[in-house]
Design a protein around this motif. Structure first.
Motif, mmCIF file in Angstrom:
data_model
loop_
_atom_site.group_PDB
_atom_site.id
_atom_site.type_symbol
_atom_site.label_atom_id
_atom_site.label_comp_id
_atom_site.label_asym_id
_atom_site.label_seq_id
_atom_site.Cartn_x
_atom_site.Cartn_y
_atom_site.Cartn_z
ATOM 1 N N LEU A 255 0.809 -1.211 0.000
ATOM 2 C CA LEU A 255 0.000 0.000 0.000
ATOM 3 C C LEU A 255 0.849 1.271 0.000
ATOM 4 C CD1 LEU A 255 -2.845 -0.977 2.509
ATOM 5 C CD2 LEU A 255 -2.974 -0.883 0.010
ATOM 6 N N VAL A 256 2.108 1.146 0.378
ATOM 7 C CA VAL A 256 2.979 2.316 0.430
ATOM 8 C C VAL A 256 4.138 2.198 -0.555
ATOM 9 C CG1 VAL A 256 4.595 1.551 2.238
ATOM 10 C CG2 VAL A 256 3.917 3.950 2.133
ATOM 11 N N LYS A 257 4.119 1.174 -1.386
ATOM 12 C CA LYS A 257 5.230 0.907 -2.302
ATOM 13 C C LYS A 257 5.491 2.077 -3.241
ATOM 14 C CE LYS A 257 6.823 -2.407 -5.794
ATOM 15 N NZ LYS A 257 6.507 -3.669 -6.526
ATOM 16 N N ASN A 258 4.465 2.614 -3.864
ATOM 17 C CA ASN A 258 4.645 3.705 -4.822
ATOM 18 C C ASN A 258 5.117 4.985 -4.141
ATOM 19 O OD1 ASN A 258 3.884 2.114 -6.998
ATOM 20 N ND2 ASN A 258 1.728 2.698 -6.872
ATOM 21 N N ASP A 259 4.620 5.238 -2.929
ATOM 22 C CA ASP A 259 5.055 6.416 -2.178
ATOM 23 C C ASP A 259 6.543 6.316 -1.855
ATOM 24 O OD1 ASP A 259 2.431 7.551 -2.017
ATOM 25 O OD2 ASP A 259 1.958 6.087 -0.467
ATOM 26 N N TYR A 260 6.951 5.132 -1.421
ATOM 27 C CA TYR A 260 8.359 4.943 -1.075
ATOM 28 C C TYR A 260 9.244 5.087 -2.308
ATOM 29 C CZ TYR A 260 12.670 2.885 0.658
ATOM 30 O OH TYR A 260 13.990 2.673 1.003
ATOM 31 N N LYS A 261 8.765 4.605 -3.452
ATOM 32 C CA LYS A 261 9.548 4.694 -4.688
ATOM 33 C C LYS A 261 9.816 6.160 -5.047
ATOM 34 C CE LYS A 261 11.273 2.706 -8.490
ATOM 35 N NZ LYS A 261 11.484 3.836 -9.405
ATOM 36 N N LYS A 262 8.855 7.023 -4.814
ATOM 37 C CA LYS A 262 9.053 8.444 -5.095
ATOM 38 C C LYS A 262 10.157 9.027 -4.213
ATOM 39 C CE LYS A 262 4.228 9.152 -6.482
ATOM 40 N NZ LYS A 262 2.937 9.789 -6.106
ATOM 41 N N LEU A 263 10.146 8.657 -2.940
ATOM 42 C CA LEU A 263 11.202 9.118 -2.042
ATOM 43 C C LEU A 263 12.554 8.568 -2.472
ATOM 44 C CD1 LEU A 263 9.357 8.624 1.373
ATOM 45 C CD2 LEU A 263 9.960 10.826 0.338
ATOM 46 N N TYR A 264 12.594 7.273 -2.766
ATOM 47 C CA TYR A 264 13.840 6.630 -3.187
ATOM 48 C C TYR A 264 14.394 7.300 -4.442
ATOM 49 C CZ TYR A 264 17.004 3.035 -4.997
ATOM 50 O OH TYR A 264 18.101 2.371 -5.496
ATOM 51 N N ASP A 265 13.553 7.541 -5.432
ATOM 52 C CA ASP A 265 14.016 8.138 -6.687
ATOM 53 C C ASP A 265 14.600 9.532 -6.453
ATOM 54 O OD1 ASP A 265 13.265 5.911 -8.101
ATOM 55 O OD2 ASP A 265 11.392 6.768 -8.856
ATOM 56 N N PHE A 266 13.971 10.322 -5.573
ATOM 57 C CA PHE A 266 14.486 11.656 -5.292
ATOM 58 C C PHE A 266 15.889 11.580 -4.698
ATOM 59 C CE2 PHE A 266 15.225 14.911 -2.041
ATOM 60 C CZ PHE A 266 15.323 16.028 -2.850
ATOM 61 N N PHE A 267 16.059 10.725 -3.706
ATOM 62 C CA PHE A 267 17.371 10.652 -3.058
ATOM 63 C C PHE A 267 18.416 10.001 -3.970
ATOM 64 C CE2 PHE A 267 14.649 11.263 0.692
ATOM 65 C CZ PHE A 267 15.315 12.326 1.265
ATOM 66 N N TYR A 268 17.996 9.056 -4.788
ATOM 67 C CA TYR A 268 18.942 8.422 -5.709
ATOM 68 C C TYR A 268 19.474 9.460 -6.709
ATOM 69 C CZ TYR A 268 21.068 4.709 -8.483
ATOM 70 O OH TYR A 268 21.969 3.889 -9.134
ATOM 71 N N GLU A 269 18.592 10.341 -7.167
ATOM 72 C CA GLU A 269 19.002 11.363 -8.122
ATOM 73 C C GLU A 269 19.807 12.484 -7.464
ATOM 74 O OE1 GLU A 269 15.302 12.641 -9.746
ATOM 75 O OE2 GLU A 269 14.907 10.719 -10.761
ATOM 76 N N SER A 270 19.588 12.692 -6.163
ATOM 77 C CA SER A 270 20.207 13.838 -5.479
ATOM 78 C C SER A 270 21.524 13.502 -4.794
ATOM 79 C CB SER A 270 19.241 14.401 -4.422
ATOM 80 O OG SER A 270 18.002 14.745 -4.998
#
Length: 496
Positions: A255-270
């Protein structure tokens, strides 16, 4: 019945076969006692304690009742969540400032998979990895991952002061505007946005508002953390519905997988610089990034989200005299340093420093500590010595340790100048929020918070920036799932 000589002999034998000898005890004359308390009937006892803890008594009263019942601050009880999330809810509770510090001694206790207590959140919530917080220092990856956090802290140190000022100036403007429009302002939402933006900008030189995240970072982080801490949260829902929803079965991670992916992608790019360093250390970029998300969104953001309202509460309730004293001290020091704020300037503000320490003491943002006995131990409270067997789970409730009346005068009161003068060094060792005494420092070999000094710095910065801008203020305080809910009802702009 055994003679007194026989009993004394048995006690001597117990002491000699355990890891702590009589000579190691500060007061060897204290009596050796069995740990009082019980766990109740299997399954039923854990559920009863859970309902008492969350609903029938409440957290503090739950522990106070047991202390009174058993006349001991070391006792046996169950800790939530219990069935069916936790396979074993049984703990030995350490509820005073004398027994509590054994939880920091990694020669005596193991910390593996105990970050959230008697249960561990699914690794599906952290990319399939056991994150640093769940690792014992004896595990090979612990040192590497903690060293990576030290690198992150060092590489970003020059951005902390300017980014804090920029982000929290925006916070203050938002609060002022809403106060003017509505007559009051909830501190929660603007504070969380400022905290998330500040952490991203300070650590990674990246503004989340300018990314795909936009202003959604705090809400995504809060939802993801709820899925991990739900078993020990209460949200104010009807008793049995909430207990079934949060405390009986884990919330499904998908239920929170997509939300976590957004956080992960931001930090991976930053976080390119930090991820490059991770690869040099032999850590994959993927594992490093999941650890960074946890360190930023759970540890750092979660800590600031909880603690800044706590400080605002206690300082606000302390009244105008304290506010004016802080404002005078802070502004005077900055003026004498050429109008510039620096780390050395903040060291010249003893009242401000004491107020922050006192806030950490009276209302620590991290309330629970766990450890599993590595061997048979003797644990000493103020009044007795207790034998703990190898493998038993130890639990400490930090607010009772840091408000221990045997250590602190007026322990239940907020005393702004408590940590000023000759008492400062003597008492600081009993400020324990960082998974260790305030007088000690994090290393790769211990479990003390890697960001201990950073958290203390930003907490001081918040008080300094607040009283650079305002003479005094008033607040209303209410309950929150963690920490407190603070509403600002008045602000008086700086007049001198």
């Amino acid at each position: 019945m055994a003679s007194s000589a026989t009993l004394s002999s048995r006690r001597a034998n117990v002491r000699s076969r355990l890891s702590m000898t009589v000579s190691e005890l500060e007061k060897p004359e204290l009596p050796l006692k069995s740990i009082p308390g019980d766990y109740g009937l299997p399954f039923i006892g854990a559920i009863k304690d859970r309902l008492d803890y969350f609903y029938n008594q409440g957290r503090d009263e739950f522990f106070k009742f047991k202390i009174q019942k058993y006349q001991s601050t070391v006792l046996r009880t169950n800790m939530p969540p219990g069935p069916f999330i936790s396979s074993n809810a049984k703990v030995v509770a350490l509820l005073d400032g004398k027994s509590f510090p054994i939880l920091f001694d990694i020669s005596k206790v193991e910390k593996k998979d105990l970050f959230t207590g008697t249960y561990m959140s699914s690794t599906y919530l952290t990319g399939g990895y056991r994150i640093l917080s769940y690792l014992d220092p004896s595990e090979p990856k612990h040192a590497k991952l903690k060293q990576l956090l030290f690198f992150l802290l060092k590489s970003s140190r020059d951005r902390v002061l300017p980014e804090f000022k920029a982000c929290y100036t925006e916070l203050f403007k938002t609060v002022e505007y809403e106060l003017a429009e509505k007559g009051k302002c909830s501190f929660q939402t603007p504070s969380e946005q400022a905290a998330f933006n500040f952490l991203a900008r300070a650590f990674f030189d990246s503004n989340p508002v300018d990314s795909k995240l936009g202003s959604d970072g705090p809400s995504l982080a809060n939802k993801w953390v709820l899925f991990q801490l739900g078993p020990i949260f209460t949200l104010g829902l009807p008793k049995y519905i909430e207990d079934l929803l949060l405390h009986t079965f884990p919330l499904p991670s998908f239920l929170v997988k997509n939300d976590y992916k957004k956080l992960y992608d931001f930090f991976y790019e930053s976080a390119g610089l930090v991820l490059d360093e991770a690869e040099k250390m032999g850590i994959s970029r993927d594992e490093a990034c999941h650890n960074l998300v946890f360190a930023m969104c759970f540890n750092s953001f979660g800590g600031i989200k909880v603690f800044f309202p706590i400080m605002l509460k206690w300082i606000g309730l302390a009244g105008e005299n304290l506010h004016l004293s802080l404002a005078k001290e802070i502004r005077s020091v900055i003026k004498s340093n050429g109008g510039e704020l620096s780390l050395s300037a903040m060291e010249q503000m003893p009242l401000m420093k004491s107020v922050v320490y006192e806030s950490f003491r009276i209302d620590p943002p991290v309330q629970f500590q766990y450890g599993k006995a590595k061997k048979d131990l003797l644990i000493e409270s103020h009044h007795a010595v207790y034998e703990v067997k190898e493998g038993e789970m130890l639990f400490g409730y930090q607010p009772f340790a840091t408000k221990d009346p045997n250590i602190f005068d007026r322990a239940e009161e907020f005393v702004p100048d408590r940590f000023m003068g000759v008492d400062e060094e003597k008492l600081l060792k009993y400020v324990l929020w960082s998974n260790g005494p305030e007088t000690e420092h994090p290393t790769v070999a211990n479990k003390q918070c890697a960001g201990k000094d950073f958290v203390m710095l930003v907490s001081r910065l918040f008080v300094v920036e607040f009283f650079r801008r305002y003479d005094t203020f008033e607040v209303e305080v209410g309950p929150a799932p963690v920490g407190v809910a603070v509403t600002i009802t008045s602000l008086k702009a700086a007049s001198f």
